[in-house]
Design a protein around this motif. Structure first.
Motif, PDB file in Angstrom:
ATOM      1  N   GLU A 254      62.154  39.862  84.889  1.00 10.60           N
ATOM      2  CA  GLU A 254      63.600  39.809  84.286  1.00 10.60           C
ATOM      3  C   GLU A 254      63.124  39.225  82.831  1.00 10.60           C
ATOM      4  O   GLU A 254      63.718  39.277  81.927  1.00 10.60           O
ATOM      5  CB  GLU A 254      64.282  39.161  85.226  1.00 10.60           C
ATOM      6  CG  GLU A 254      64.933  40.033  86.115  1.00 10.60           C
ATOM      7  CD  GLU A 254      65.995  39.515  87.201  1.00 10.60           C
ATOM      8  OE1 GLU A 254      66.215  38.117  87.210  1.00 10.60           O
ATOM      9  OE2 GLU A 254      66.769  40.235  87.780  1.00 10.60           O
ATOM     10  N   GLU A 255      62.474  37.847  82.947  1.00 14.08           N
ATOM     11  CA  GLU A 255      62.115  37.434  81.628  1.00 14.08           C
ATOM     12  C   GLU A 255      61.397  38.146  80.543  1.00 14.08           C
ATOM     13  O   GLU A 255      61.915  38.240  79.554  1.00 14.08           O
ATOM     14  CB  GLU A 255      61.133  36.148  82.084  1.00 14.08           C
ATOM     15  CG  GLU A 255      60.982  35.365  80.831  1.00 14.08           C
ATOM     16  CD  GLU A 255      60.239  34.145  81.297  1.00 14.08           C
ATOM     17  OE1 GLU A 255      59.467  33.554  80.318  1.00 14.08           O
ATOM     18  OE2 GLU A 255      60.120  33.472  82.360  1.00 14.08           O
ATOM     19  N   ILE A 256      60.485  39.141  81.108  1.00 14.43           N
ATOM     20  CA  ILE A 256      59.871  40.054  80.107  1.00 14.43           C
ATOM     21  C   ILE A 256      60.825  40.803  79.559  1.00 14.43           C
ATOM     22  O   ILE A 256      60.926  41.382  78.462  1.00 14.43           O
ATOM     23  CB  ILE A 256      58.712  40.678  80.757  1.00 14.43           C
ATOM     24  CG1 ILE A 256      57.637  39.684  80.906  1.00 14.43           C
ATOM     25  CG2 ILE A 256      57.991  41.954  79.757  1.00 14.43           C
ATOM     26  CD1 ILE A 256      56.460  40.189  81.950  1.00 14.43           C
ATOM     27  N   ILE A 257      61.695  41.443  80.553  1.00 15.63           N
ATOM     28  CA  ILE A 257      62.703  42.327  80.020  1.00 15.63           C
ATOM     29  C   ILE A 257      63.547  41.890  79.143  1.00 15.63           C
ATOM     30  O   ILE A 257      64.073  42.598  77.999  1.00 15.63           O
ATOM     31  CB  ILE A 257      63.558  43.057  81.360  1.00 15.63           C
ATOM     32  CG1 ILE A 257      62.559  43.779  82.175  1.00 15.63           C
ATOM     33  CG2 ILE A 257      64.502  43.918  80.944  1.00 15.63           C
ATOM     34  CD1 ILE A 257      63.107  44.192  83.561  1.00 15.63           C
ATOM     35  N   ALA A 258      64.060  40.666  79.574  1.00 16.85           N
ATOM     36  CA  ALA A 258      64.849  40.041  78.604  1.00 16.85           C
ATOM     37  C   ALA A 258      64.564  39.733  77.110  1.00 16.85           C
ATOM     38  O   ALA A 258      65.117  39.954  76.170  1.00 16.85           O
ATOM     39  CB  ALA A 258      65.409  38.742  78.984  1.00 16.85           C
ATOM     40  N   VAL A 259      63.207  39.410  77.207  1.00 15.68           N
ATOM     41  CA  VAL A 259      62.401  39.017  76.036  1.00 15.68           C
ATOM     42  C   VAL A 259      62.288  40.365  75.167  1.00 15.68           C
ATOM     43  O   VAL A 259      62.439  40.383  73.850  1.00 15.68           O
ATOM     44  CB  VAL A 259      61.130  38.235  76.325  1.00 15.68           C
ATOM     45  CG1 VAL A 259      60.101  38.363  74.923  1.00 15.68           C
ATOM     46  CG2 VAL A 259      61.073  36.776  76.531  1.00 15.68           C
ATOM     47  N   ASN A 260      62.041  41.399  75.680  1.00 20.48           N
ATOM     48  CA  ASN A 260      61.881  42.672  75.128  1.00 20.48           C
ATOM     49  C   ASN A 260      63.165  43.247  74.544  1.00 20.48           C
ATOM     50  O   ASN A 260      63.187  43.839  73.472  1.00 20.48           O
ATOM     51  CB  ASN A 260      61.444  43.824  76.045  1.00 20.48           C
ATOM     52  CG  ASN A 260      61.176  44.914  75.494  1.00 20.48           C
ATOM     53  OD1 ASN A 260      62.226  45.870  75.343  1.00 20.48           O
ATOM     54  ND2 ASN A 260      60.040  45.247  74.936  1.00 20.48           N
ATOM     55  N   ARG A 261      64.417  42.785  75.064  1.00 19.08           N
ATOM     56  CA  ARG A 261      65.582  43.277  74.606  1.00 19.08           C
ATOM     57  C   ARG A 261      65.912  42.477  73.061  1.00 19.08           C
ATOM     58  O   ARG A 261      66.610  42.907  72.534  1.00 19.08           O
ATOM     59  CB  ARG A 261      66.797  42.883  75.432  1.00 19.08           C
ATOM     60  CG  ARG A 261      67.317  44.166  76.220  1.00 19.08           C
ATOM     61  CD  ARG A 261      68.476  43.648  77.000  1.00 19.08           C
ATOM     62  NE  ARG A 261      68.082  44.082  78.370  1.00 19.08           N
ATOM     63  CZ  ARG A 261      68.196  43.430  79.509  1.00 19.08           C
ATOM     64  NH1 ARG A 261      68.753  42.129  79.271  1.00 19.08           N
ATOM     65  NH2 ARG A 261      67.813  43.777  80.637  1.00 19.08           N
ATOM     66  N   LEU A 262      65.340  41.087  73.142  1.00 21.28           N
ATOM     67  CA  LEU A 262      65.556  40.327  72.089  1.00 21.28           C
ATOM     68  C   LEU A 262      64.861  40.498  70.940  1.00 21.28           C
ATOM     69  O   LEU A 262      65.105  39.621  69.755  1.00 21.28           O
ATOM     70  CB  LEU A 262      65.574  38.861  72.493  1.00 21.28           C
ATOM     71  CG  LEU A 262      66.743  38.147  73.797  1.00 21.28           C
ATOM     72  CD1 LEU A 262      66.283  36.854  74.118  1.00 21.28           C
ATOM     73  CD2 LEU A 262      68.162  38.694  73.109  1.00 21.28           C
TER      74      LEU A 262
ATOM     75  N   ARG B 245      61.743  47.343  84.370  1.00 24.32           N
ATOM     76  CA  ARG B 245      63.037  47.783  84.560  1.00 24.32           C
ATOM     77  C   ARG B 245      63.138  48.567  85.692  1.00 24.32           C
ATOM     78  O   ARG B 245      63.965  48.578  86.810  1.00 24.32           O
ATOM     79  CB  ARG B 245      63.844  48.150  83.123  1.00 24.32           C
ATOM     80  CG  ARG B 245      65.389  48.001  83.153  1.00 24.32           C
ATOM     81  CD  ARG B 245      65.755  48.422  81.876  1.00 24.32           C
ATOM     82  NE  ARG B 245      65.455  47.354  80.731  1.00 24.32           N
ATOM     83  CZ  ARG B 245      64.860  47.634  79.587  1.00 24.32           C
ATOM     84  NH1 ARG B 245      64.205  48.600  79.341  1.00 24.32           N
ATOM     85  NH2 ARG B 245      64.367  46.669  78.755  1.00 24.32           N
ATOM     86  N   ARG B 246      62.412  49.537  85.647  1.00 27.31           N
ATOM     87  CA  ARG B 246      62.342  50.511  86.864  1.00 27.31           C
ATOM     88  C   ARG B 246      61.898  50.313  88.101  1.00 27.31           C
ATOM     89  O   ARG B 246      62.652  50.468  89.206  1.00 27.31           O
ATOM     90  CB  ARG B 246      61.449  52.129  86.124  1.00 27.31           C
ATOM     91  CG  ARG B 246      61.621  53.114  87.262  1.00 27.31           C
ATOM     92  CD  ARG B 246      60.625  54.373  86.800  1.00 27.31           C
ATOM     93  NE  ARG B 246      59.622  54.204  85.726  1.00 27.31           N
ATOM     94  CZ  ARG B 246      58.459  53.749  86.173  1.00 27.31           C
ATOM     95  NH1 ARG B 246      58.102  53.224  87.256  1.00 27.31           N
ATOM     96  NH2 ARG B 246      57.529  53.701  85.328  1.00 27.31           N
ATOM     97  N   HIS B 247      61.107  49.119  88.203  1.00 29.27           N
ATOM     98  CA  HIS B 247      60.356  48.521  89.518  1.00 29.27           C
ATOM     99  C   HIS B 247      61.760  47.707  90.053  1.00 29.27           C
ATOM    100  O   HIS B 247      61.758  47.674  91.199  1.00 29.27           O
ATOM    101  CB  HIS B 247      59.308  47.708  89.164  1.00 29.27           C
ATOM    102  CG  HIS B 247      58.155  48.484  89.077  1.00 29.27           C
ATOM    103  ND1 HIS B 247      57.569  49.097  90.327  1.00 29.27           N
ATOM    104  CD2 HIS B 247      57.028  48.847  88.173  1.00 29.27           C
ATOM    105  CE1 HIS B 247      56.399  49.737  89.830  1.00 29.27           C
ATOM    106  NE2 HIS B 247      56.016  49.759  88.709  1.00 29.27           N
TER     107      HIS B 247
END
Length: 154
Positions: free
Chosen positions: A137-145, A87-89
């Motif tokens: 973004e896919e990894i970030i979204a999966v982490n949110r879910l 997310r920071r990157h």
């Protein structure tokens, strides 16, 4: 000056390094049969909503699509970084992109954008920033879910 500004615009649009942006400009110039200055002016005109010859616009559109769709790195033993780091990157890249679009002739900002692109590509193990951003973004979204682990005995 127009070429340097066009390189900055392309770096922000693809996103890509300055070298890749210059390669795109050369590719479009060759395919459209025009010089690099005219190609740069067409890139700047397209960014500002100005008129661009149809042949140049078509070649430019295809070149940008190709640059954004470079294949990713081959699968291996790579493991993704933590979602907060990603997310920071991604946020750093987006901020640099906004600054590059606002001031495409600023070499310092273009350098910052190039560094942000390179860092995200390395972290994600991808060859293009577009692929790296999509993967991050896919990894970030999966982490949110992901459901949070609940303590036992509650």
């Amino acid at each position: 000056m127009a070429v340097a500004r066009a390189v900055g615009v392309l770096m922000a649009l693809v996103p890509c390094t300055a070298g890749e942006a210059r390669r795109i400009l050369a590719e479009v110039a060759k395919a459209a049969g025009i010089g690099s200055r005219e190609t740069a002016e067409a890139v700047l005109a397209s960014r500002n909503g100005g008129p661009v010859p149809a042949a140049v616009e078509d070649v430019l559109r295809r070149s940008l699509a190709r640059a954004r769709g470079l294949p990713g790195a081959p699968p291996g033993s790579w493991s993704p970084p933590h979602a907060d780091d990603l997310r920071r990157h991604v946020n750093h890249l987006r901020a640099a992109r906004r600054r590059a679009l606002a001031a495409p002739d600023d070499a310092g900002i273009r350098g910052e954008l190039e560094e942000a692109v390179y860092a995200l590509c390395v972290v994600m193990g991808q060859r293009s920033a577009h692929s790296a951003v999509l993967a991050a973004e896919e990894i970030i979204a999966v982490n949110r879910l992901e459901p949070r682990m609940l303590p036992h005995g509650g």
